[in-house]
Write an enzyme that holds these catalytic residues in place. Structure first.
Site, PDB file in Angstrom:
ATOM      1  CD  GLN A 229      -0.155   9.473   9.176  1.00 59.10           C
ATOM      2  OE1 GLN A 229       0.124   9.974  10.265  1.00 59.10           O
ATOM      3  NE2 GLN A 229      -1.024   8.479   9.067  1.00 59.10           N
TER       4      GLN A 229
ATOM      5  CD  GLU B  37      -3.099   0.740   2.239  1.00 56.69           C
ATOM      6  OE1 GLU B  37      -3.815  -0.285   2.126  1.00 56.69           O
ATOM      7  OE2 GLU B  37      -3.202   1.544   3.182  1.00 56.69           O
TER       8      GLU B  37
ATOM      9  CG  ASP C  37      -1.648   4.418   2.787  1.00 61.17           C
ATOM     10  OD1 ASP C  37      -2.204   3.874   1.833  1.00 61.17           O
ATOM     11  OD2 ASP C  37      -1.550   3.899   3.913  1.00 61.17           O
TER      12      ASP C  37
ATOM     13  NE  ARG D 298       5.715   3.909  15.191  1.00 56.93           N
ATOM     14  CZ  ARG D 298       5.214   4.255  14.002  1.00 56.93           C
ATOM     15  NH1 ARG D 298       5.612   5.380  13.410  1.00 56.93           N
ATOM     16  NH2 ARG D 298       4.309   3.496  13.418  1.00 56.93           N
TER      17      ARG D 298
ATOM     18  CD  GLU E  45      -3.861   7.676   6.196  1.00 59.71           C
ATOM     19  OE1 GLU E  45      -4.791   6.893   6.425  1.00 59.71           O
ATOM     20  OE2 GLU E  45      -2.871   7.805   6.946  1.00 59.71           O
TER      21      GLU E  45
END
Length: 295
Positions: free
Chosen positions: A124, A107, A109, A281, A111
């Site tokens: 994003q 995918e 993307d 993260r 956004e």
């Protein structure tokens, strides 16, 4: 003259030079949304002009909406002109992306994350390869994307995936499959768009909710161009170098000098989040591609 003024002039010259596409031999779009796309959900919230050239989607408390391409593609370039939700758009998400819709999906993307009135729109981008995502980057746009249409493009070939805004590269995901980094190269993908309520996370991590009194929220689309290899069941036709498959030529295997300059400008002045910088993260174990060159 300030650096920002210089770069705006530079972008203008760059747009003039890149306004002519390399070839029309591989263009497979008709320009008519009714012929190239189908509505995936909530047809009552999708409005298409009589000639099929312009389409809008509406978000209200009842529903959002979405549409997708009739065909699937393996490599090429997709352009879509979009005018984003104006005014107080906090909580809204406009998505424009390529997806293989498989369990181990690939995918690519875009956004567009709404914001409270007066605050910049955030783009994003994210990448899924062999089912793995968590590769988000965020950029503040350097213009108001609600005042007019702007072109958002994805160049996808054997060497790289480039996200572009008005032909300015904002992100590059390079093919490092030979070094063990997953890259979308076998699964065909369709083009999808949607408008939906993402106020649990989209604006300031969900702190700013959708204000339904400001709705309905409308995003508009036009002048799309699908210059890509239509999937017919055999990847070799799309992977081959040919005049039609112009995107596989060596000159498109990396960014040009001009593109690199613009790319660095975006990263320096407009990037607000890069997963490759988020050591907390990933607990200090950043994804492998973060240490590899982008071009």
């Amino acid at each position: 003259m300030s650096d920002n003024h210089r770069i705006v002039i530079f972008i203008g010259l760059f747009l003039t030079l890149t306004s002519i596409r390399m070839t029309d031999g591989s263009v497979v779009s008709t320009g008519d949304f009714n012929k190239d796309f189908f509505v995936t959900w909530s047809p009552s919230h999708v409005n298409t002009s009589a000639d099929g050239r312009t389409r809008s989607m509406k978000l209200d408390q009842e529903s959002g909406a979405g549409f997708a391409s009739n065909q699937m593609f393996l490599f090429g370039q997709i352009d879509m002109q979009i005018k984003l939700v104006p005014g107080d758009s906090a909580g809204t998400v406009v998505a424009y992306y390529l997806t293989s819709d498989q369990p181990n999906r690939d995918e690519v993307d875009f956004e567009f994350l709404g914001n409270v009135a007066g605050k910049p729109y955030i783009i994003q981008t994210n990448m899924f390869a062999d089912g793995l995502g968590n590769r988000e980057e965020r950029v503040n746009l350097w213009f108001d994307p609600t005042k007019d249409f702007h072109t958002y493009s994805i160049l996808w070939n054997l060497h790289q995936i480039v996200f572009m805004v008005d032909w300015v590269p904002i992100r590059v995901y390079r093919n490092h499959a030979d070094k063990g980094v997953a890259f979308p190269r076998w699964q065909p993908m369709s083009i999808k768009t949607s408008l939906w309520n993402g106020d649990s996370w989209a604006t300031r991590g969900g702190k700013d909710k959708t204000d339904w009194s400001k709705g309905p929220f409308i995003a508009s689309f036009r002048n799309y161009k699908i210059d890509a290899c239509v999937w017919k069941g055999n990847a070799r036709f799309c992977r081959a170098e040919s005049p039609t498959n112009w995107w596989n030529k060596k000159k498109f295997s990396t960014l040009t000098k001009t593109q690199r300059r613009l790319f660095k400008w975006v990263r320096k002045h407009h990037m607000i989040y890069d997963y490759c910088q988020d050591k907390q993260r990933f607990q200090g174990n950043l994804p492998k591609e973060c240490s590899l060159p982008k071009y």
